[in-house]
Scaffold this motif. Sequence first.
Motif, mmCIF file in Angstrom:
data_model
loop_
_atom_site.group_PDB
_atom_site.id
_atom_site.type_symbol
_atom_site.label_atom_id
_atom_site.label_comp_id
_atom_site.label_asym_id
_atom_site.label_seq_id
_atom_site.Cartn_x
_atom_site.Cartn_y
_atom_site.Cartn_z
ATOM 1 N N TRP A 70 0.813 -1.204 0.000
ATOM 2 C CA TRP A 70 0.000 0.000 0.000
ATOM 3 C C TRP A 70 0.852 1.262 0.000
ATOM 4 C CZ3 TRP A 70 -4.691 0.024 -1.565
ATOM 5 C CH2 TRP A 70 -5.463 -1.118 -1.433
ATOM 6 N N VAL A 71 1.925 1.260 0.770
ATOM 7 C CA VAL A 71 2.804 2.435 0.816
ATOM 8 C C VAL A 71 3.390 2.696 -0.566
ATOM 9 C CG1 VAL A 71 4.975 3.321 1.761
ATOM 10 C CG2 VAL A 71 3.287 2.266 3.281
ATOM 11 N N GLU A 72 3.847 1.641 -1.226
ATOM 12 C CA GLU A 72 4.398 1.798 -2.581
ATOM 13 C C GLU A 72 3.323 2.308 -3.544
ATOM 14 O OE1 GLU A 72 6.376 -0.874 -6.176
ATOM 15 O OE2 GLU A 72 6.098 -1.789 -4.205
ATOM 16 N N LYS A 73 2.134 1.755 -3.462
ATOM 17 C CA LYS A 73 1.040 2.178 -4.338
ATOM 18 C C LYS A 73 0.704 3.653 -4.116
ATOM 19 C CE LYS A 73 -3.552 0.858 -5.903
ATOM 20 N NZ LYS A 73 -3.131 0.880 -7.286
ATOM 21 N N PHE A 74 0.568 4.054 -2.862
ATOM 22 C CA PHE A 74 0.247 5.443 -2.557
ATOM 23 C C PHE A 74 1.354 6.379 -3.025
ATOM 24 C CE2 PHE A 74 -2.286 3.663 1.245
ATOM 25 C CZ PHE A 74 -3.410 3.507 0.464
ATOM 26 N N ASP A 75 2.613 5.983 -2.814
ATOM 27 C CA ASP A 75 3.737 6.817 -3.261
ATOM 28 C C ASP A 75 3.709 7.010 -4.772
ATOM 29 O OD1 ASP A 75 4.602 7.073 -0.647
ATOM 30 O OD2 ASP A 75 6.232 5.604 -0.843
ATOM 31 N N LYS A 76 3.399 5.953 -5.502
ATOM 32 C CA LYS A 76 3.310 6.059 -6.967
ATOM 33 C C LYS A 76 2.158 6.970 -7.376
ATOM 34 C CE LYS A 76 5.371 1.623 -8.207
ATOM 35 N NZ LYS A 76 5.115 0.283 -8.780
ATOM 36 N N ASN A 77 1.023 6.865 -6.700
ATOM 37 C CA ASN A 77 -0.124 7.727 -7.012
ATOM 38 C C ASN A 77 0.235 9.197 -6.809
ATOM 39 O OD1 ASN A 77 -1.698 5.509 -7.564
ATOM 40 N ND2 ASN A 77 -2.961 5.672 -5.737
ATOM 41 N N VAL A 78 0.856 9.506 -5.678
ATOM 42 C CA VAL A 78 1.217 10.888 -5.363
ATOM 43 C C VAL A 78 2.246 11.413 -6.363
ATOM 44 C CG1 VAL A 78 2.306 12.370 -3.626
ATOM 45 C CG2 VAL A 78 0.584 10.694 -2.937
ATOM 46 N N ALA A 79 3.223 10.580 -6.711
ATOM 47 C CA ALA A 79 4.245 10.996 -7.688
ATOM 48 C C ALA A 79 3.611 11.249 -9.055
ATOM 49 C CB ALA A 79 5.331 9.926 -7.789
ATOM 50 N N ARG A 80 2.693 10.376 -9.464
ATOM 51 C CA ARG A 80 2.005 10.565 -10.742
ATOM 52 C C ARG A 80 1.174 11.843 -10.726
ATOM 53 N NH1 ARG A 80 -1.077 6.223 -10.893
ATOM 54 N NH2 ARG A 80 -2.848 7.373 -10.066
ATOM 55 N N ASP A 81 0.476 12.084 -9.626
ATOM 56 C CA ASP A 81 -0.319 13.312 -9.513
ATOM 57 C C ASP A 81 0.571 14.540 -9.679
ATOM 58 O OD1 ASP A 81 -2.563 11.759 -9.018
ATOM 59 O OD2 ASP A 81 -2.517 12.064 -6.845
ATOM 60 N N SER A 82 1.727 14.536 -9.046
ATOM 61 C CA SER A 82 2.652 15.677 -9.145
ATOM 62 C C SER A 82 3.144 15.870 -10.572
ATOM 63 C CB SER A 82 3.850 15.476 -8.219
ATOM 64 O OG SER A 82 3.443 15.461 -6.887
ATOM 65 N N ARG A 83 3.486 14.775 -11.241
ATOM 66 C CA ARG A 83 3.948 14.862 -12.641
ATOM 67 C C ARG A 83 2.854 15.431 -13.537
ATOM 68 N NH1 ARG A 83 5.702 9.658 -11.791
ATOM 69 N NH2 ARG A 83 4.062 8.861 -13.138
ATOM 70 N N VAL A 84 1.633 14.957 -13.356
ATOM 71 C CA VAL A 84 0.515 15.398 -14.195
ATOM 72 C C VAL A 84 0.249 16.886 -13.985
ATOM 73 C CG1 VAL A 84 -1.993 15.188 -14.486
ATOM 74 C CG2 VAL A 84 -0.574 13.143 -14.444
ATOM 75 N N VAL A 85 0.239 17.335 -12.732
ATOM 76 C CA VAL A 85 -0.001 18.751 -12.437
ATOM 77 C C VAL A 85 1.101 19.600 -13.076
ATOM 78 C CG1 VAL A 85 -0.021 20.481 -10.589
ATOM 79 C CG2 VAL A 85 -1.364 18.385 -10.359
ATOM 80 N N ALA A 86 2.346 19.176 -12.925
ATOM 81 C CA ALA A 86 3.464 19.934 -13.501
ATOM 82 C C ALA A 86 3.345 20.010 -15.019
ATOM 83 C CB ALA A 86 4.787 19.301 -13.096
ATOM 84 N N THR A 87 3.000 18.902 -15.657
ATOM 85 C CA THR A 87 2.858 18.876 -17.113
ATOM 86 C C THR A 87 1.740 19.794 -17.573
ATOM 87 O OG1 THR A 87 3.652 16.586 -17.152
ATOM 88 C CG2 THR A 87 2.517 17.367 -19.115
#
Length: 141
Positions: free
Chosen positions: A87-104
């Motif tokens: 779950w920690v890995e999954k949540f970390d990936k979700n948060v990282a993806r959200d940050s990338r998408v917002v930046a893009t």
Amino acid sequence: MVDFLTPAQRSERMSRIRGTDSRPELALRRALHRLGLRYRLHAKDLPGKPDIVFPRYKAVVFVHGCFWHRHAGCNIATTPKSNTPFWVEKFDKNVARDSRVVATLEELGWHVFVAWECELAPSKVQATAEQLALAIRATGT
């Protein structure tokens, strides 16, 4: 705490979680529409497929579930006790993806807003929609 559901029951329950047209998303869309804002839904041509797109204002809104996207300080954003590393890995990936998408999206000139699930409870959705509508209109393209 031990899961009270069997793995098959847990799988069935998790499979029912919607990616689009969730209750919080529908409530926000209705409230924004009542406030006179018109939008497109789930734009596949934009990074991250934003939930609500306002082309006129070049603004997008993501409706994030507090649990899945780790809303800081929210008591809905708990971490399961079983299979915690997964779950920690999954949540970390979700948060990282959200940050990338917002930046893009911001690099492409879009104004990005996030509406959290806890802010869209029936008693709060109208106030949240009004704040969001003011912010979207302030982008003023």
